[in-house]
Design a protein around this motif. Structure first.
Motif, PDB file in Angstrom:
ATOM      1  N   PRO A  62       5.901   4.690   2.042  1.00  0.00           N
ATOM      2  CA  PRO A  62       5.630   6.131   1.967  1.00  0.00           C
ATOM      3  C   PRO A  62       5.985   6.702   0.603  1.00  0.00           C
ATOM      4  N   ASN A  63       6.958   6.077  -0.080  1.00  0.00           N
ATOM      5  CA  ASN A  63       7.388   6.493  -1.413  1.00  0.00           C
ATOM      6  C   ASN A  63       7.438   5.269  -2.312  1.00  0.00           C
ATOM      7  N   TYR A  64       7.310   5.495  -3.605  1.00  0.00           N
ATOM      8  CA  TYR A  64       7.377   4.379  -4.547  1.00  0.00           C
ATOM      9  C   TYR A  64       8.739   3.695  -4.466  1.00  0.00           C
ATOM     10  N   ASN A  65       8.710   2.366  -4.351  1.00  0.00           N
ATOM     11  CA  ASN A  65       9.926   1.570  -4.248  1.00  0.00           C
ATOM     12  C   ASN A  65      10.014   0.632  -5.452  1.00  0.00           C
TER      13      ASN A  65
ATOM     14  N   SER B 264       5.650  10.898  -0.416  1.00  0.00           N
ATOM     15  CA  SER B 264       4.788  11.466   0.621  1.00  0.00           C
ATOM     16  C   SER B 264       5.572  12.442   1.487  1.00  0.00           C
ATOM     17  N   ASP B 265       4.847  13.189   2.307  1.00  0.00           N
ATOM     18  CA  ASP B 265       5.460  14.136   3.230  1.00  0.00           C
ATOM     19  C   ASP B 265       5.769  13.486   4.570  1.00  0.00           C
ATOM     20  N   THR B 266       5.479  12.186   4.696  1.00  0.00           N
ATOM     21  CA  THR B 266       5.631  11.501   5.977  1.00  0.00           C
ATOM     22  C   THR B 266       7.048  11.614   6.506  1.00  0.00           C
TER      23      THR B 266
ATOM     24  N   GLU C 207       0.858  -1.178   0.000  1.00  0.00           N
ATOM     25  CA  GLU C 207       0.000   0.000   0.000  1.00  0.00           C
ATOM     26  C   GLU C 207       0.895   1.228   0.000  1.00  0.00           C
ATOM     27  N   LEU C 208       0.602   2.136  -0.912  1.00  0.00           N
ATOM     28  CA  LEU C 208       1.402   3.335  -1.106  1.00  0.00           C
ATOM     29  C   LEU C 208       0.510   4.548  -0.883  1.00  0.00           C
ATOM     30  N   TYR C 209       0.795   5.299   0.176  1.00  0.00           N
ATOM     31  CA  TYR C 209       0.025   6.504   0.437  1.00  0.00           C
ATOM     32  C   TYR C 209       0.789   7.381   1.421  1.00  0.00           C
ATOM     33  N   ASP C 210       0.274   8.576   1.632  1.00  0.00           N
ATOM     34  CA  ASP C 210       0.934   9.552   2.492  1.00  0.00           C
ATOM     35  C   ASP C 210       0.339   9.475   3.890  1.00  0.00           C
ATOM     36  N   LYS C 211       1.124   8.979   4.847  1.00  0.00           N
ATOM     37  CA  LYS C 211       0.619   8.831   6.210  1.00  0.00           C
ATOM     38  C   LYS C 211       0.388  10.169   6.899  1.00  0.00           C
ATOM     39  N   SER C 212       0.971  11.238   6.366  1.00  0.00           N
ATOM     40  CA  SER C 212       0.744  12.546   6.981  1.00  0.00           C
ATOM     41  C   SER C 212      -0.724  12.930   6.891  1.00  0.00           C
TER      42      SER C 212
END
Length: 510
Positions: free
Chosen positions: A480-483, A504-506, A208-213
């Motif tokens: 948090p970022n594409y790997n 993401s800004d996390t 899952e790829l998303y911004d936790k901030s």
């Protein structure tokens, strides 16, 4: 000299593999005339296939069984098929040549077919052309969720708690993310036929790829809200939540999560046990959701009579037109457009092989909202459902799903009074303690995209299906970022540019 030659050949072969350490052939397929990327192109190697994404990119895993002399075949409707040994693919851009349309003898012979007659033959040939029984399929599902808040108007009518004032509510609303995108990916083996309720799934890996901030804002707001509530609300109170004609009751202790005393061993052990149980439940829920999502996509394929795309089985409900002839490699293809005469939901194009009358591709889009609900200030409209379905012929000479892409768009609104009343039956006098009354006007929207790719399909017997038992222990790995290394060693559909650029800004916050 021979050693030098061998060394040069080794370098060339390594160059074929994108990032040689990944042992994969990665390239972008473009139109030779326009140099524009070609989406949804089929790339096959020894009866195994992948498909290019919407930007024309593909990545093909090269395992130890593949030889440099094995041929890679690239085919797409309207283009000449390209086939040559892997060792000859030395560039990261591959060009396909548009095929000139010349009527061959098959088309000349069949040219008097009406669209209705063609679809009748397609329906009669479904059992011959497709395996509708039990099968084991290696599948990859990518889900993209884009959630938006479109409108956040409100009127504060009454608040007996001073801290719950307009400034607090404005601050709360300003911190809620207005646009949030989440990418979920899962790889597994799906066992079943066409019934969505009879699917079994063996999950292999998920992310899952998303911004936790985006989540952190909600946690901070929740802390602020709870602090205000704990300072102003009695623990034995209960709340009446009303919205016009609707109401519900919530106890105060349900609104506050108590902290566990670190010296209380029994309480800590219970908390750990609860967390373990919750994790196991999450695993079951995650596997169940993925299985149901994949199953519903399969169940809705146009080769099933119960499909929402019912043009093959109920052609009389549509205006049909034989729009064009084209080619998929050397195979001539009919292109038939369909539009509903009256109440059907979809229009689109059908691509049908003129030799065996198999449906090899369907493009579709809705012509009206699929759901449009509104009652007492609550509204919901499913305004978008569009995509494409592509079938490919397997080594068993039958057609199998290779790619299913659908985007769904929903808008929802809430325009109602909202009242939260604190009551307490243990306080003498009036039970009513506090009240927060608002009139809200909120609009929400989301576009969800589902991409299902099938890399391999094998027919199985009823006993093989029945003997397989699910034991899913997979939860998605958060990124948090594409790997680019996460799916190393696995075939997937290449991510688009938006995914590859996701940061993401996390980490900045942390």
């Amino acid at each position: 000299m021979e050693k030098i030659t061998f060394w040069v050949i080794s370098i060339v072969i390594s160059a074929i593999c994108s990032n040689s350490q990944a042992q994969s052939l990665t390239a972008t397929i473009v139109d030779s005339a326009t140099q524009k990327p070609i989406p949804y192109v089929t790339v096959k190697l020894i009866n195994k296939g992948v498909i290019t994404n919407e930007e024309g990119r593909f990545s093909f895993l090269l395992n130890k069984e593949i030889k440099e002399t094995d041929s890679l075949f690239i085919s797409c409707i309207g283009y000449a098929t390209l086939g040559k040994p892997i060792k000859e693919f030395t560039e990261t851009t591959i060009s396909l040549t548009p095929m000139a349309i010349e009527l061959n003898p098959v088309i000349v012979t069949n040219k008097n077919y009406t669209p209705e007659e063609i679809l009748e033959i397609v329906e009669d040939s479904i059992l011959k052309n497709y395996n509708l029984g039990f099968a084991k399929k290696r599948v990859f599902l990518r889900e993209t969720y884009n959630n938006r808040i479109l409108k956040t108007d409100y009127t504060l009518k009454k608040s007996t708690i001073k801290a719950f004032n307009k400034k607090f509510i404005d601050d709360l609303i300003s911190q809620i993310p207005k646009n949030n995108t989440v990418y979920n990916e899962a790889l597994g083996d799906l066992y079943g036929a066409g019934d969505s309720e009879e699917q079994k799934l063996n999950l292999i890996k998920a992310s899952e790829l998303y911004d936790k901030s985006m989540e952190l804002d909600f946690e901070i707001l929740e802390e602020k809200f709870n602090k205000i509530m704990q300072e102003n609300v009695k623990t034995d109170s209960y709340f009446k939540i009303k919205s016009g004609l609707f109401g519900t009751k919530v106890d105060a202790d349900e609104m506050f999560e108590s902290e566990v005393d670190s010296t209380d061993v029994a309480a800590l052990n219970k908390k750990l046990a609860d967390e373990k149980k919750n994790k196991e439940e999450r695993k079951k829920f995650f596997a169940k959701y993925k299985r149901e999502t994949m199953g519903k996509l399969y169940e809705n394929l146009p080769v099933y009579e119960s499909s929402d795309y019912n043009v093959l089985f109920k052609p009389g409900r549509y205006n049909l037109a034989l729009e064009d002839f084209t080619y998929l490699g050397d195979a001539a293809v009919y292109v038939i457009t369909f539009k509903p005469k009256r109440s059907e939901d979809y229009q689109g194009k059908l691509y049908i092989n003129s030799d065996d009358f198999a449906l090899i591709r369907m493009d579709f889009e809705n012509v009206k909202p699929l759901r449009d609900f509104g009652l007492l200030g609550v509204s919901m409209k499913e305004y978008l459902a569009a995509g494409k379905i592509i079938f490919s012929k397997g080594k068993d000479k039958k057609y199998h799903l290779s790619y299913y892409d659908i985007s769904k768009g929903i808008k929802a609104g809430f325009r109602r009074p909202l009242k939260i009343i604190e009551k307490n039956k243990n306080v003498k006098g009036r039970r009513k303690q506090n009240e927060l009354s608002l009139k809200v006007d909120f609009d929400f929207g989301n576009i969800n995209r589902y991409e299902l790719v099938v890399f391999d399909e094998t027919t199985i017997s009823n006993s093989q299906y029945n003997s397989f038992k699910e034991n899913n222990t997979i939860l998605p790995t958060y990124m948090p970022n594409y790997n680019p290394d996460f799916w190393k060693g696995y075939d997937i559909i290449e991510p688009n540019q938006a995914i590859r650029d996701f940061i993401s800004d996390t980490e900045i916050i942390e």
